[in-house]
Design a protein around this motif. Structure first.
Motif, PDB file in Angstrom:
ATOM      1  N   GLU A  72      -6.120   6.503  -0.221  1.00 39.58           N
ATOM      2  CA  GLU A  72      -6.224   7.435   0.911  1.00 39.58           C
ATOM      3  C   GLU A  72      -4.840   7.891   1.354  1.00 39.58           C
ATOM      4  N   LEU A  73      -3.878   6.964   1.384  1.00 37.99           N
ATOM      5  CA  LEU A  73      -2.518   7.326   1.759  1.00 37.99           C
ATOM      6  C   LEU A  73      -1.891   8.263   0.729  1.00 37.99           C
ATOM      7  N   ALA A  74      -2.176   8.027  -0.545  1.00 37.69           N
ATOM      8  CA  ALA A  74      -1.657   8.917  -1.588  1.00 37.69           C
ATOM      9  C   ALA A  74      -2.131  10.348  -1.362  1.00 37.69           C
ATOM     10  N   ARG A  75      -3.385  10.508  -0.966  1.00 37.82           N
ATOM     11  CA  ARG A  75      -3.902  11.858  -0.690  1.00 37.82           C
ATOM     12  C   ARG A  75      -3.182  12.486   0.501  1.00 37.82           C
ATOM     13  N   VAL A  76      -2.862  11.672   1.506  1.00 36.66           N
ATOM     14  CA  VAL A  76      -2.108  12.185   2.652  1.00 36.66           C
ATOM     15  C   VAL A  76      -0.723  12.660   2.215  1.00 36.66           C
ATOM     16  N   LEU A  99      18.327   6.116  16.530  1.00 37.09           N
ATOM     17  CA  LEU A  99      17.626   7.049  17.403  1.00 37.09           C
ATOM     18  C   LEU A  99      17.331   8.378  16.724  1.00 37.09           C
ATOM     19  N   SER A 100      18.260   8.865  15.918  1.00 36.72           N
ATOM     20  CA  SER A 100      18.084  10.188  15.305  1.00 36.72           C
ATOM     21  C   SER A 100      17.652  10.120  13.845  1.00 36.72           C
ATOM     22  N   LEU A 101      17.751   8.965  13.220  1.00 32.51           N
ATOM     23  CA  LEU A 101      17.430   8.847  11.798  1.00 32.51           C
ATOM     24  C   LEU A 101      16.008   9.307  11.456  1.00 32.51           C
ATOM     25  N   PRO A 102      14.986   9.026  12.291  1.00 33.85           N
ATOM     26  CA  PRO A 102      13.629   9.468  11.941  1.00 33.85           C
ATOM     27  C   PRO A 102      13.469  10.977  11.818  1.00 33.85           C
ATOM     28  N   ALA A 103      14.399  11.740  12.385  1.00 36.29           N
ATOM     29  CA  ALA A 103      14.305  13.200  12.289  1.00 36.29           C
ATOM     30  C   ALA A 103      14.439  13.679  10.850  1.00 36.29           C
ATOM     31  N   ALA A 104      15.081  12.877  10.006  1.00 34.63           N
ATOM     32  CA  ALA A 104      15.278  13.277   8.613  1.00 34.63           C
ATOM     33  C   ALA A 104      13.980  13.253   7.827  1.00 34.63           C
ATOM     34  N   ALA A 105      13.016  12.466   8.268  1.00 34.09           N
ATOM     35  CA  ALA A 105      11.781  12.272   7.505  1.00 34.09           C
ATOM     36  C   ALA A 105      10.821  13.441   7.688  1.00 34.09           C
ATOM     37  N   ASP A 106      10.024  13.668   6.665  1.00 38.26           N
ATOM     38  CA  ASP A 106       8.912  14.614   6.763  1.00 38.26           C
ATOM     39  C   ASP A 106       7.654  13.922   7.243  1.00 38.26           C
ATOM     40  N   LEU A 107       7.601  12.602   7.031  1.00 37.83           N
ATOM     41  CA  LEU A 107       6.420  11.834   7.427  1.00 37.83           C
ATOM     42  C   LEU A 107       6.830  10.383   7.652  1.00 37.83           C
ATOM     43  N   GLY A 108       6.476   9.848   8.815  1.00 33.18           N
ATOM     44  CA  GLY A 108       6.656   8.426   9.057  1.00 33.18           C
ATOM     45  C   GLY A 108       5.403   7.683   8.640  1.00 33.18           C
ATOM     46  N   VAL A 109       5.554   6.402   8.330  1.00 37.68           N
ATOM     47  CA  VAL A 109       4.391   5.618   7.931  1.00 37.68           C
ATOM     48  C   VAL A 109       4.426   4.275   8.652  1.00 37.68           C
ATOM     49  N   ALA A 139       0.831  -1.207   0.000  1.00 35.36           N
ATOM     50  CA  ALA A 139       0.000   0.000   0.000  1.00 35.36           C
ATOM     51  C   ALA A 139       0.865   1.256   0.000  1.00 35.36           C
ATOM     52  N   VAL A 140       1.962   1.225   0.761  1.00 33.43           N
ATOM     53  CA  VAL A 140       2.857   2.382   0.818  1.00 33.43           C
ATOM     54  C   VAL A 140       3.475   2.654  -0.548  1.00 33.43           C
ATOM     55  N   LEU A 141       3.934   1.607  -1.201  1.00 35.20           N
ATOM     56  CA  LEU A 141       4.566   1.777  -2.517  1.00 35.20           C
ATOM     57  C   LEU A 141       3.562   2.248  -3.561  1.00 35.20           C
TER      58      LEU A 141
END
Length: 390
Positions: free
Chosen positions: A339-343, A277-287, A226-228
């Motif tokens: 729905e995820l694409a719209r997000v 620990l710090s890698l998620p800070a690079a993302a704009d959105l986690g899924v 779904a994510v892809l």
């Protein structure tokens, strides 16, 4: 009177979310109690937890010591069942569905009767029918989720610890006389000084791209298809989206090829704890789109929020408890990719307009308000254990 605990769980460097949990919580709990930690079988790690004494795998509790067993739905927890009769014991449920653990303890070892007996004990005639069907080779993917088999693991326990309101309701309904503690999922606070731009450059993210990140072991149940599909759709709609998969699992290469968007997807493989620990800070959105859910409270969600990264989750059970200001929901089912694409498109637009900072602030606020810092979690756990009438 000093609180004394015999702790049993996977420990680092076992690549398990529960071993990370132990690494973060044990040092803080050791400030408040005398802790002995069971050494997992064939374990060759180095537990960096001052004040925690490592003891042999088959060590029994001393007089006045509470056994604290951490159970999850995978073989990493199988050895802990050797201690399931310790008294007094408190069970920490990292998953609400323990059917897979029962299978590993019985059927995987050729013990059909042990599986049947426990299924009958938990579910009566329905459990008997399921065990008989499985013996004849009939099983369905959702059987474990319809028959979670908690009773054999919780029976006789002094108390249970869970990590969500939904989990608390399930256990209280099944064991109304049992004390149950709802404990926030602990996650290290990386603080405000993360060089987010440097991490993004290291990941190859270009200026203006929306970086979407998935954390954890890569399996089909994590909703990667779904994510892809959503990333592909959002890209075709003009949003510059890049997906980074952080974690192990053979699914990474296969899903990239299937989606035909390999240039928009990269996988890091396993990363060391300090980097993680710090890698998620690079993302704009986690899924985080796990389906079906075993009732776990996603540590990945807490990691994202701790780094000030908003998240999108599947709108199911315990995932509905997160504040919507920081955690968007998509409806489980066939419409999930659309729905995820719209997000994703909306998040890209917010990134372009500069409005994304608002959601990053809300994510960090959700982490701080949720009591997820390990020291706060340890204090609540120690207070609960010390207050049990044992």
């Amino acid at each position: 009177m000093t609180l004394r605990v015999l702790w049993g769980s996977p420990l680092p460097p076992v690549r398990s979310g529960v071993s990370d949990y132990a690494a973060e919580l044990l040092p803080e709990l050791a400030r408040l109690a005398r802790i002995r930690a069971l050494r997992p079988p064939q374990w060759d790690g180095d537990l960096a937890a001052p004040g925690v004494e490592l003891v042999g795998t088959d060590t029994s509790p001393c007089e006045g010591e509470i056994t604290l067993l951490h159970l999850g739905n995978n073989p990493f927890h199988l050895w802990l069942l050797e201690h399931i009769e310790n008294a007094p014991r408190v069970i920490v449920l990292h998953d609400l569905v323990l059917h897979h653990l029962l299978v590993e303890a019985t059927l995987a070892k050729g013990d059909r009767e042990g599986y049947r007996t426990r299924m009958v004990s938990a579910y009566g005639a329905a459990g008997e029918a399921l065990a008989r069907g499985r013996a004849l080779g009939f099983e369905a993917m959702r059987d474990p989720f319809l028959f979670p088999v908690r009773a054999p693991f919780l029976a006789g326990a002094a108390a249970a610890v869970v990590h969500s309101k939904w989990a608390e309701r399930q256990v209280v309904h099944e064991f109304p006389a049992m004390p149950v503690l709802r404990l926030a999922m602990p996650a290290h606070d990386p603080g405000p000084g993360i060089d987010r731009a440097r991490i993004r450059r290291r990941l190859g993210v270009k200026d203006g791209e929306l970086l979407v990140m998935h954390l954890g072991f890569l399996t089909p149940a994590k909703g990667l298809e779904a994510v892809l599909a959503a990333v592909s759709a959002a890209t075709r709609m003009g949003s510059a989206v890049r997906l980074v998969l952080v974690g192990e699992g053979r699914a990474a290469e296969g899903v990239q090829q299937a989606a035909r968007i390999g240039d928009r997807v990269s996988a890091t493989g396993w990363v060391p704890y300090e980097t993680f620990l710090s890698l998620p800070a690079a993302a704009d959105l986690g899924v985080v789109l796990r389906s079906p859910s075993a009732g776990e409270t996603s540590a990945a969600v807490v990691r994202f929020l701790a780094c000030g990264t908003p998240v999108v989750v599947g709108g199911l059970h315990q995932f509905l408890e997160w504040p919507q200001s920081a955690v968007a929901r998509v409806t489980p089912g066939p419409g999930r990719p659309a729905e995820l694409a719209r997000v994703l498109v909306r998040a890209f637009e917010e990134l372009q307009s500069g409005d994304a900072a608002r959601r990053r602030k809300a994510a960090r606020t959700a982490y701080m308000a949720g009591g997820h810092r390990p020291r706060d979690v340890a204090q609540k756990l120690a207070g609960f254990l010390g207050g049990l009438a044992l």
